[in-house]
Design a protein around this motif. Structure first.
Motif, PDB file in Angstrom:
ATOM      1  N   ILE A  57      -2.836   4.626  11.152  1.00 53.88           N
ATOM      2  CA  ILE A  57      -3.678   4.922   9.992  1.00 53.88           C
ATOM      3  C   ILE A  57      -3.404   6.325   9.481  1.00 53.88           C
ATOM      4  N   ASP A  58      -3.193   7.268  10.396  1.00 52.43           N
ATOM      5  CA  ASP A  58      -2.843   8.627   9.993  1.00 52.43           C
ATOM      6  C   ASP A  58      -1.534   8.633   9.207  1.00 52.43           C
ATOM      7  N   ALA A  59      -0.554   7.856   9.637  1.00 44.95           N
ATOM      8  CA  ALA A  59       0.726   7.773   8.925  1.00 44.95           C
ATOM      9  C   ALA A  59       0.522   7.241   7.511  1.00 44.95           C
ATOM     10  N   LEU A  60      -0.318   6.212   7.376  1.00 43.76           N
ATOM     11  CA  LEU A  60      -0.579   5.647   6.051  1.00 43.76           C
ATOM     12  C   LEU A  60      -1.348   6.623   5.167  1.00 43.76           C
ATOM     13  N   LEU A  61      -2.271   7.384   5.765  1.00 46.90           N
ATOM     14  CA  LEU A  61      -2.987   8.406   5.003  1.00 46.90           C
ATOM     15  C   LEU A  61      -2.038   9.485   4.503  1.00 46.90           C
ATOM     16  N   ASN A  62      -1.161   9.968   5.384  1.00 53.08           N
ATOM     17  CA  ASN A  62      -0.199  10.993   4.982  1.00 53.08           C
ATOM     18  C   ASN A  62       0.732  10.478   3.891  1.00 53.08           C
ATOM     19  N   ALA A  63       1.161   9.243   3.997  1.00 53.99           N
ATOM     20  CA  ALA A  63       2.040   8.665   2.981  1.00 53.99           C
ATOM     21  C   ALA A  63       1.323   8.559   1.638  1.00 53.99           C
ATOM     22  N   ALA A  64       0.061   8.138   1.667  1.00 55.71           N
ATOM     23  CA  ALA A  64      -0.703   8.014   0.423  1.00 55.71           C
ATOM     24  C   ALA A  64      -0.922   9.374  -0.230  1.00 55.71           C
ATOM     25  N   GLU A  65      -1.189  10.393   0.585  1.00 55.98           N
ATOM     26  CA  GLU A  65      -1.387  11.731   0.041  1.00 55.98           C
ATOM     27  C   GLU A  65      -0.093  12.292  -0.542  1.00 55.98           C
ATOM     28  N   SER A  66       1.050  11.847  -0.024  1.00 55.52           N
ATOM     29  CA  SER A  66       2.354  12.275  -0.534  1.00 55.52           C
ATOM     30  C   SER A  66       2.889  11.324  -1.604  1.00 55.52           C
ATOM     31  N   GLU A  67       2.070  10.337  -1.971  1.00 48.48           N
ATOM     32  CA  GLU A  67       2.427   9.325  -2.968  1.00 48.48           C
ATOM     33  C   GLU A  67       3.703   8.576  -2.586  1.00 48.48           C
ATOM     34  N   ARG A  68       3.765   8.176  -1.305  1.00 41.72           N
ATOM     35  CA  ARG A  68       4.884   7.393  -0.792  1.00 41.72           C
ATOM     36  C   ARG A  68       4.355   6.080  -0.257  1.00 41.72           C
ATOM     37  N   CYS A  99      -4.182  -5.365   9.119  1.00 39.84           N
ATOM     38  CA  CYS A  99      -4.156  -6.123   7.872  1.00 39.84           C
ATOM     39  C   CYS A  99      -5.094  -7.329   7.954  1.00 39.84           C
ATOM     40  N   SER A 100      -5.050  -8.041   9.052  1.00 38.16           N
ATOM     41  CA  SER A 100      -5.903  -9.224   9.207  1.00 38.16           C
ATOM     42  C   SER A 100      -7.380  -8.859   9.282  1.00 38.16           C
ATOM     43  N   GLU A 101      -7.687  -7.653   9.740  1.00 39.20           N
ATOM     44  CA  GLU A 101      -9.078  -7.199   9.817  1.00 39.20           C
ATOM     45  C   GLU A 101      -9.557  -6.570   8.506  1.00 39.20           C
ATOM     46  N   GLY A 102      -8.640  -6.385   7.548  1.00 42.98           N
ATOM     47  CA  GLY A 102      -9.026  -5.861   6.246  1.00 42.98           C
ATOM     48  C   GLY A 102      -9.019  -4.349   6.132  1.00 42.98           C
ATOM     49  N   VAL A 103      -8.481  -3.663   7.132  1.00 45.46           N
ATOM     50  CA  VAL A 103      -8.430  -2.207   7.094  1.00 45.46           C
ATOM     51  C   VAL A 103      -7.308  -1.750   6.158  1.00 45.46           C
ATOM     52  N   ILE A 104      -6.188  -2.454   6.204  1.00 49.55           N
ATOM     53  CA  ILE A 104      -5.053  -2.125   5.347  1.00 49.55           C
ATOM     54  C   ILE A 104      -4.630  -3.374   4.589  1.00 49.55           C
ATOM     55  N   HIS A 115      -6.891  -0.259   2.552  1.00 47.75           N
ATOM     56  CA  HIS A 115      -7.727  -1.069   1.672  1.00 47.75           C
ATOM     57  C   HIS A 115      -8.709  -0.142   0.953  1.00 47.75           C
ATOM     58  N   PRO A 116      -9.058  -0.420  -0.296  1.00 49.43           N
ATOM     59  CA  PRO A 116     -10.014   0.447  -1.008  1.00 49.43           C
ATOM     60  C   PRO A 116     -11.334   0.655  -0.254  1.00 49.43           C
ATOM     61  N   GLN A 117     -11.812  -0.362   0.436  1.00 51.28           N
ATOM     62  CA  GLN A 117     -13.042  -0.212   1.223  1.00 51.28           C
ATOM     63  C   GLN A 117     -12.830   0.781   2.364  1.00 51.28           C
ATOM     64  N   ALA A 118     -11.653   0.746   2.993  1.00 53.77           N
ATOM     65  CA  ALA A 118     -11.348   1.685   4.074  1.00 53.77           C
ATOM     66  C   ALA A 118     -11.266   3.107   3.535  1.00 53.77           C
ATOM     67  N   ASP A 129     -13.304  14.318  -1.782  1.00 51.08           N
ATOM     68  CA  ASP A 129     -13.275  13.449  -2.948  1.00 51.08           C
ATOM     69  C   ASP A 129     -12.342  12.287  -2.661  1.00 51.08           C
ATOM     70  N   ALA A 130     -12.606  11.161  -3.259  1.00 48.68           N
ATOM     71  CA  ALA A 130     -11.816   9.973  -2.994  1.00 48.68           C
ATOM     72  C   ALA A 130     -10.665   9.899  -3.989  1.00 48.68           C
ATOM     73  N   SER A 131      -9.761  10.838  -3.924  1.00 46.00           N
ATOM     74  CA  SER A 131      -8.649  10.893  -4.866  1.00 46.00           C
ATOM     75  C   SER A 131      -7.631   9.810  -4.617  1.00 46.00           C
ATOM     76  N   LEU A 132      -7.664   9.160  -3.469  1.00 50.00           N
ATOM     77  CA  LEU A 132      -6.700   8.112  -3.167  1.00 50.00           C
ATOM     78  C   LEU A 132      -7.104   6.756  -3.725  1.00 50.00           C
ATOM     79  N   LYS A 133      -8.273   6.661  -4.332  1.00 47.01           N
ATOM     80  CA  LYS A 133      -8.729   5.376  -4.835  1.00 47.01           C
ATOM     81  C   LYS A 133      -7.887   4.883  -5.978  1.00 47.01           C
ATOM     82  N   ALA A 134      -7.281   5.767  -6.710  1.00 52.09           N
ATOM     83  CA  ALA A 134      -6.491   5.360  -7.883  1.00 52.09           C
ATOM     84  C   ALA A 134      -5.242   4.611  -7.495  1.00 52.09           C
TER      85      ALA A 134
END
Length: 134
Positions: A57-68, A99-104, A115-118, A129-134
């Motif tokens: 999850i940390d890897a996915l967060l870092n990727a999203a913050e780097s727009e990757r 993915c099956s649990e709906g987290v990603i 996932h937007p809910q996550a 701020d939820a800047s990653l929602k976009a």
């Protein structure tokens, strides 16, 4: 005691360097605090906390913050770069479970994202701020 997160191919995981003069104490506390919001996220989805789930999850967060975008291979490479010895198959299985649990979610380009809910849970917990929602 058996640890499912260690390689089972007979190789030994290198021992970590001991903390000198307290330099690692602050890093450990900062990492633990950063992981707390991921722990809350996993708990809210009814999942237990594990090192591999935290790191994925940390890897996915870092990727999203780097727009990757990261696929299985990208997450695996990210973890190897952090000296976290996990097999490609372990990373793939954790991504499938999250993915099956709906987290990603699995995107059409075979990359994964939170996932937007996550995202809402992560950023409501941290007060950011939820800047990653976009």
């Amino acid at each position: 005691m058996y640890n499912s997160q260690l390689p089972t191919d007979g190789s030994r995981v290198p021992k970590s360097v001991s903390m000198n003069a307290g330099t690692g104490i602050f890093v450990e506390k900062a990492e633990r605090h950063g992981n707390e919001r991921i722990r809350v996220l996993l708990k809210s989805f009814g999942l237990r906390t594990s090192l591999i789930r935290l790191k994925v999850i940390d890897a996915l967060l870092n990727a999203a913050e780097s727009e990757r975008n990261l696929g299985v291979r990208g997450v695996h490479t990210y973890l190897l770069d952090l000296d976290i010895p996990l097999s490609f198959l372990s990373v793939r299985e954790v991504l499938k479970r999250l993915c099956s649990e709906g987290v990603i979610t699995l995107n059409p380009d075979k990359s994964y994202s939170l996932h937007p809910q996550a995202i809402a849970i992560l950023y409501s917990e941290s007060g950011s701020d939820a800047s990653l929602k976009a």
